[in-house]
Design an enzyme around this catalytic site. Structure first.
Site, PDB file in Angstrom:
ATOM      1  N   GLU A 138       0.829  -1.209   0.000  1.00 34.47           N
ATOM      2  CA  GLU A 138       0.000   0.000   0.000  1.00 34.47           C
ATOM      3  C   GLU A 138       0.867   1.263   0.000  1.00 34.47           C
ATOM      4  O   GLU A 138       0.554   2.241  -0.687  1.00 34.47           O
ATOM      5  CB  GLU A 138      -0.929  -0.002   1.217  1.00 34.47           C
ATOM      6  CG  GLU A 138      -1.930  -1.141   1.247  1.00 34.47           C
ATOM      7  CD  GLU A 138      -2.773  -1.216  -0.018  1.00 34.47           C
ATOM      8  OE1 GLU A 138      -3.107  -0.158  -0.592  1.00 34.47           O
ATOM      9  OE2 GLU A 138      -3.100  -2.339  -0.431  1.00 34.47           O
ATOM     10  N   ASP A 206       3.925  -4.326  -6.061  1.00 31.85           N
ATOM     11  CA  ASP A 206       4.595  -5.524  -5.545  1.00 31.85           C
ATOM     12  C   ASP A 206       6.111  -5.390  -5.645  1.00 31.85           C
ATOM     13  O   ASP A 206       6.842  -5.662  -4.689  1.00 31.85           O
ATOM     14  CB  ASP A 206       4.159  -6.766  -6.324  1.00 31.85           C
ATOM     15  CG  ASP A 206       2.734  -7.193  -6.026  1.00 31.85           C
ATOM     16  OD1 ASP A 206       2.200  -6.786  -4.986  1.00 31.85           O
ATOM     17  OD2 ASP A 206       2.166  -7.937  -6.849  1.00 31.85           O
TER      18      ASP A 206
END
EC number: 3.4.-.-
Length: 488
Positions: A138, A206
């Site tokens: 996040e 990611d």
């Protein structure tokens, strides 16, 4: 709009709302002369506008969603989050981390560097590296400014559609039917492909997130391991968890993450004691029927030293929630005898004391502990609460005035200060404290009305009246700033 398309678009928009919050992180060192929303192509939201929107949406979220205002858990998630942020690149705004009581596995971010974790993440993660991997992901959405990059393509056509859509998405978390209806209205007539690269954003988050995870000292395998756990658990489910809807996860994403983690090298990183305590507390206090159980506690009590200690703490939490106060007291006193200044133990001991009408004992214990930790926010809130329960509102107010000055965004402080002022018959100061509580949840009209009443009740021209009137002016200016974000 068909139901299936609406759900798909909702997932896509929410995925980018996660991205959007992420933008917020990029602000502190960024140029402040970026063009405002609605300007020609090639511009993005200004950093100031991102921060204002984040403030607006956070107040909405407080008003409608079950945020967890637990000082212990707030401290933990923010401490963990900032450990990760300190290793991230392109951080330009402050970050703030919140917990929401929600059994759906998910996490998201929105304007202003605000990151929200669902409480179920504590149940579903096996270790701290897995939880940190979700937060690092996040954080990376934020630092990469994914939503801002998407808006460069869309802002010429319908810039404020994004404003309404994000508000509706957040509303959906608290009230799914109302939120989805608002979202459908907001996007009516707009292009279906508002955001076409959510999957690539996820992959980028990611790649950057796993690097942040490693730099912060966690096991990079925590990211693919948690992805694999989710995939395995819901492989045959009729409906996947929210996290897989809002964070699309094709096989390529999982394999890419595992490959990167393997290149970094797996390392054994034991979970911190605070993670284990937080896991016990979240599951015991906020997990409901699916929370702590004796089987889990027994497993912990057979584990390593940290797990055994967490298991004993979890047992005390479970006994407290089941109103077995004497049993909880026996366990927590044993723990305190070894660690008398441990905030996790002190907080629970205070709760037990107050439930059994032993507030003076709580006051004595906390006053002793706070001598060595005068700035510990958990102890300050507990002591303020204990002072009120023991009939010492003046002492509580003295402490809480300082606390609310340093923690003006904590609803706990204002609620307790209002009680302390009421206990002394200070009606104007009680109203002023309650006005701040109203402002935190976006009810600015009510806050202004309370402050106006407080102002009218004190001497004309007094310092108190000047303070109340100045705050009224600030809230009215806030109302004007928020008007553009209230539009759907």
């Amino acid at each position: 709009m068909s139901t299936s398309f609406r759900k798909s678009l909702f997932a896509t928009l929410l995925g980018s709302a996660l991205l959007c919050g992420s933008m917020a992180a990029s602000a502190a060192n960024a140029p402040t002369d970026l063009p405002d929303i609605g300007t020609t192509a090639g511009g993005t939201l200004s950093i100031n506008q991102e921060l204002q929107m984040g403030d607006f949406y956070l107040r909405q979220l407080r008003a409608g969603a079950p945020l967890i205002y637990d000082p212990l858990l707030t401290n933990y998630v923010n401490g963990l989050g900032m450990k990760l942020v300190s290793k991230a690149d392109s951080v330009r705004t402050p970050f703030h981390f919140y917990l929401i009581q929600n059994n759906e596995i998910n996490a998201f971010a929105f304007f202003g560097g605000n990151v929200v974790l669902h409480s179920s993440l504590f149940k579903e993660t096996d270790n701290e590296s897995q939880l940190a991997s979700v937060m690092a992901h996040e954080i990376s959405h934020v630092t990469q400014r994914h939503l801002a990059r998407a808006m460069e393509e869309q802002q010429r056509n319908a810039p404020l559609t994004w404003v309404g859509a994000l508000g509706s998405i957040l509303l959906t978390m608290a009230n799914p039917q109302a939120g989805m209806a608002a979202l459908s209205t907001t996007i009516a007539g707009t292009q279906q492909g508002m955001i076409s690269f959510t999957q690539s954003n996820e992959q980028e988050a990611d790649r950057i997130g796993i690097r942040v995870l490693q730099r912060a000292g966690f096991d990079p395998m925590g990211m693919p391991d948690f992805m694999q756990k989710l995939a395995d658990k819901y492989r045959y489910a009729s409906r996947p968890p929210e996290m897989l809807l809002t964070h699309p996860m094709p096989d390529s994403r999982m394999s890419d993450t595992r490959s990167r983690a393997s290149q970094m090298g797996q390392k054994s990183v034991p979970s911190s004691q605070d993670y284990l305590f937080a896991k016990m507390r979240v599951m015991g206090m906020y997990g409901g029927a699916d929370g702590l159980n004796q089987y889990l506690l027994d497993d912990y009590k057979k584990g390593n030293a940290r797990e055994q200690l967490a298991g004993r703490y979890g047992q005390a939490v479970m006994d407290y929630k089941s109103q077995r106060y004497d049993a909880a007291r026996t366990t927590i006193q044993s723990l305190l005898s070894a660690q008398p200044n441990n905030p996790w133990f002190l907080d629970l001991a205070t709760d037990i004391d107050l439930e059994q009408n032993r507030a003076p004992a709580a006051v004595s214990r906390l006053e002793q502990a706070i001598k060595s930790q005068p700035n510990n926010s958990v102890l300050q809130v507990n002591l303020g609460n204990a002072y009120i329960a023991s009939g010492q509102p003046a002492k509580a107010a003295t402490l809480l005035y300082r606390y609310t000055y340093s923690h003006s965004d904590d609803p706990n402080g204002w609620e307790l200060l209002a009680k302390a002022c009421a206990g002394q018959g200070l009606r104007d100061e009680e109203l002023a404290a309650r006005a701040e509580s109203m402002a935190l949840i976006g009810r600015l009209d009510q806050a202004i009305e309370m402050l106006s009443t407080a102002s009218a009740s004190v001497s004309t021209g007094s310092l108190k009246q000047a303070r109340y009137d100045a705050r009224i002016d600030q809230l009215r200016q806030m109302q004007q700033r928020f008007k553009q974000y209230s539009r759907q």
